[in-house]
Design an enzyme around this catalytic site. Structure first.
Site, PDB file in Angstrom:
ATOM      1  N   ASP A  93       0.867  -1.235   0.051  1.00  0.00           N
ATOM      2  CA  ASP A  93      -0.103   0.050  -0.037  1.00  0.00           C
ATOM      3  C   ASP A  93       0.850   1.352   0.040  1.00  0.00           C
ATOM      4  O   ASP A  93       2.212   1.037  -0.070  1.00  0.00           O
ATOM      5  CB  ASP A  93      -0.958  -0.068   1.375  1.00  0.00           C
ATOM      6  CG  ASP A  93      -0.203   0.111   2.506  1.00  0.00           C
ATOM      7  OD1 ASP A  93       0.956   0.352   2.459  1.00  0.00           O
ATOM      8  OD2 ASP A  93      -0.822  -0.450   3.599  1.00  0.00           O
ATOM      9  N   ASP A 269      -8.257  -7.297  -0.282  1.00  0.00           N
ATOM     10  CA  ASP A 269      -7.425  -7.594   0.945  1.00  0.00           C
ATOM     11  C   ASP A 269      -8.301  -7.226   2.148  1.00  0.00           C
ATOM     12  O   ASP A 269      -8.769  -6.420   2.253  1.00  0.00           O
ATOM     13  CB  ASP A 269      -6.081  -6.773   0.805  1.00  0.00           C
ATOM     14  CG  ASP A 269      -6.181  -5.514   1.245  1.00  0.00           C
ATOM     15  OD1 ASP A 269      -5.786  -5.082   2.369  1.00  0.00           O
ATOM     16  OD2 ASP A 269      -6.724  -4.517   0.368  1.00  0.00           O
ATOM     17  N   CYS A 307     -14.693 -28.243   5.702  1.00  0.00           N
ATOM     18  CA  CYS A 307     -13.414 -27.915   5.390  1.00  0.00           C
ATOM     19  C   CYS A 307     -12.025 -28.941   5.257  1.00  0.00           C
ATOM     20  O   CYS A 307     -12.377 -29.727   6.442  1.00  0.00           O
ATOM     21  CB  CYS A 307     -13.064 -26.932   6.146  1.00  0.00           C
ATOM     22  SG  CYS A 307     -11.288 -26.105   5.909  1.00  0.00           S
ATOM     23  N   CYS A 309      -8.939 -28.205   5.387  1.00  0.00           N
ATOM     24  CA  CYS A 309      -7.607 -27.873   5.755  1.00  0.00           C
ATOM     25  C   CYS A 309      -7.134 -28.547   6.863  1.00  0.00           C
ATOM     26  O   CYS A 309      -7.989 -29.388   7.503  1.00  0.00           O
ATOM     27  CB  CYS A 309      -7.819 -26.364   6.062  1.00  0.00           C
ATOM     28  SG  CYS A 309      -8.418 -25.994   8.015  1.00  0.00           S
ATOM     29  N   CYS A 312      -8.811 -28.400  10.319  1.00  0.00           N
ATOM     30  CA  CYS A 312     -10.082 -29.200  10.467  1.00  0.00           C
ATOM     31  C   CYS A 312      -9.973 -30.798  10.405  1.00  0.00           C
ATOM     32  O   CYS A 312     -10.526 -31.457  11.133  1.00  0.00           O
ATOM     33  CB  CYS A 312     -11.055 -28.715   9.324  1.00  0.00           C
ATOM     34  SG  CYS A 312     -11.574 -26.998   9.714  1.00  0.00           S
ATOM     35  N   HIS A 338      -6.640 -21.492   9.298  1.00  0.00           N
ATOM     36  CA  HIS A 338      -7.842 -22.007   8.909  1.00  0.00           C
ATOM     37  C   HIS A 338      -8.794 -20.753   8.138  1.00  0.00           C
ATOM     38  O   HIS A 338      -9.382 -20.991   7.091  1.00  0.00           O
ATOM     39  CB  HIS A 338      -8.835 -22.646   9.913  1.00  0.00           C
ATOM     40  CG  HIS A 338     -10.408 -22.538   9.635  1.00  0.00           C
ATOM     41  ND1 HIS A 338     -10.674 -23.626   8.827  1.00  0.00           N
ATOM     42  CD2 HIS A 338     -11.308 -21.737   9.894  1.00  0.00           C
ATOM     43  CE1 HIS A 338     -11.903 -23.497   8.710  1.00  0.00           C
ATOM     44  NE2 HIS A 338     -12.368 -22.557   9.336  1.00  0.00           N
TER      45      HIS A 338
END
Length: 372
Positions: A93, A269, A307, A309, A312, A338
């Site tokens: 930024d 973002d 999920c 991932c 999980c 997560h």
């Protein structure tokens, strides 16, 4: 110039679009959510973890990196990629949002913004040229023009004057960029104008006339309602070229992301997924889960049964709740992993839906399950 945007496909029934942004550090499949690494680190995430969840691009913060570690160290390190051992794209930024948030300890002039460091009170001056110079030292793939982010609500005359000054700053920054930046760096212009459509139109048209590598829509998600955000977004995007990437700055909830992508945004973002993780909250397919709550103390199911991932697959709500309530660092690490995985997987599903002209169906089903 290494940087290039390639439009692959548009959804048949919405303005959502599939694309690829080519950079010196790799390609970015869009639409995409970008994790925020304010101080050369995405909070509670290692570089290996970011790669595991397929983070294609991360953000660095010009203001914070300028103050610490400082540009002398950044130059000696060879730029932010080498400093933090990240070999994929980085967006920085302009520092403007942080500077303008220092209400009471900064002074705006035509030249730039004079401010005092929140760390030690030392005095500094950010100009459009200085912002680009710092981003050059960081050597990000995508840089942002220096602008003023006006909060909501703000009076028309103030927003008008701010927008016009932002345009002048954009021109100055672009001139400096062309003369001084690394050849592989892109610079995005930022459209401002608050909630006033006539100002948004002027800002968009004049920013596009300058010929930036991409275009950001700033000044949204700063206190206005969701309906206002979507309305301004849909109004502004048609003034932006189709052959350049579009970035909605500072949005990170699933609904704001989906509304942005539907309107034709490519990039977004927000610090939200890691921030709420540190407060013991998980994003799941059925809405937010405040895992620190007592009712999960004996819940031995995953954060989100849908999920896949590694959090999980390997940890339960009860265990993560325990970590949160005894202030273990691992709680932030697991929840951040997560939450970022959840949003990046959502973006992957969005891209697949656009391929199949089924974005509306995907969004409707997502909202139904999430509870919107």
């Amino acid at each position: 110039m290494t940087f290039k945007y390639e439009l692959i496909k548009k959804d048949k029934y919405t303005n959502a679009r599939l694309g690829v942004i080519h950079t010196a550090h790799g390609d970015i499949q869009t639409p995409i959510f970008m994790p925020v690494g304010t101080r050369a680190s995405v909070k509670a995430m290692t570089v290996d973890s970011l790669k595991e969840i397929n983070a294609q691009i991360i953000l660095g913060n010009t203001y914070h990196l300028y103050l610490k570690p400082g540009m002398d160290i950044m130059r000696k390190a060879g730029g932010l990629h080498k400093f933090m051992n990240w070999d994929r794209p980085i967006l920085t930024d302009s520092g403007g949002f942080q500077v303008f948030s220092l209400s009471g300890i900064r002074k705006i002039s035509e030249n730039g913004v004079e401010f005092r460091s929140h760390i030690d009170g030392s005095k500094h001056l950010f100009t459009p040229e200085k912002s680009i110079e710092i981003q050059n030292d960081i050597h990000s793939d995508i840089m942002m023009s220096f602008d003023e982010c006006v909060s909501y609500p703000s009076e028309y005359e103030y927003v008008k004057n701010s927008m016009e000054r932002t345009l002048r700053w954009a021109k100055r920054g672009l001139i400096y960029h062309k003369e001084n930046s690394h050849k592989d760096q892109a610079l995005f212009g930022i459209v401002q104008g608050g909630m006033y459509k006539d100002l948004r139109e002027i800002s968009a048209k004049k920013t596009v006339e300058m010929g930036f590598d991409g275009y950001s829509i700033g000044g949204l998600s700063v206190g206005e309602t969701k309906e206002m955000m979507v309305d301004i977004l849909k109004f502004t995007i048609p003034f932006l070229p189709e052959d350049k990437p579009r970035y909605n700055m500072g949005v990170g909830t699933p609904d704001y992301l989906l509304e942005s992508f539907e309107a034709g945004i490519d990039m977004a973002d927000c610090v939200l997924p890691t921030r709420i993780a540190r407060n013991g909250t998980a994003l799941t397919s059925h809405g937010k889960l405040v895992v620190r709550n007592a009712k999960y103390s004996e819940d031995f199911t995953p954060l989100d049964s849908q999920c896949d991932c590694k959090v999980c697959k390997n940890y339960t709500r009860a265990y993560i709740r325990h970590l949160v309530n005894v202030n273990e660092i691992l709680a932030s690490m697991l929840l951040s992993y997560h939450n970022l995985y959840f949003l990046l997987k959502m973006c992957e599903d969005v891209r697949e839906a656009i391929k199949e002209d089924s974005f509306i169906d995907f969004k409707r089903e997502f909202y139904k399950k999430y509870g919107y």
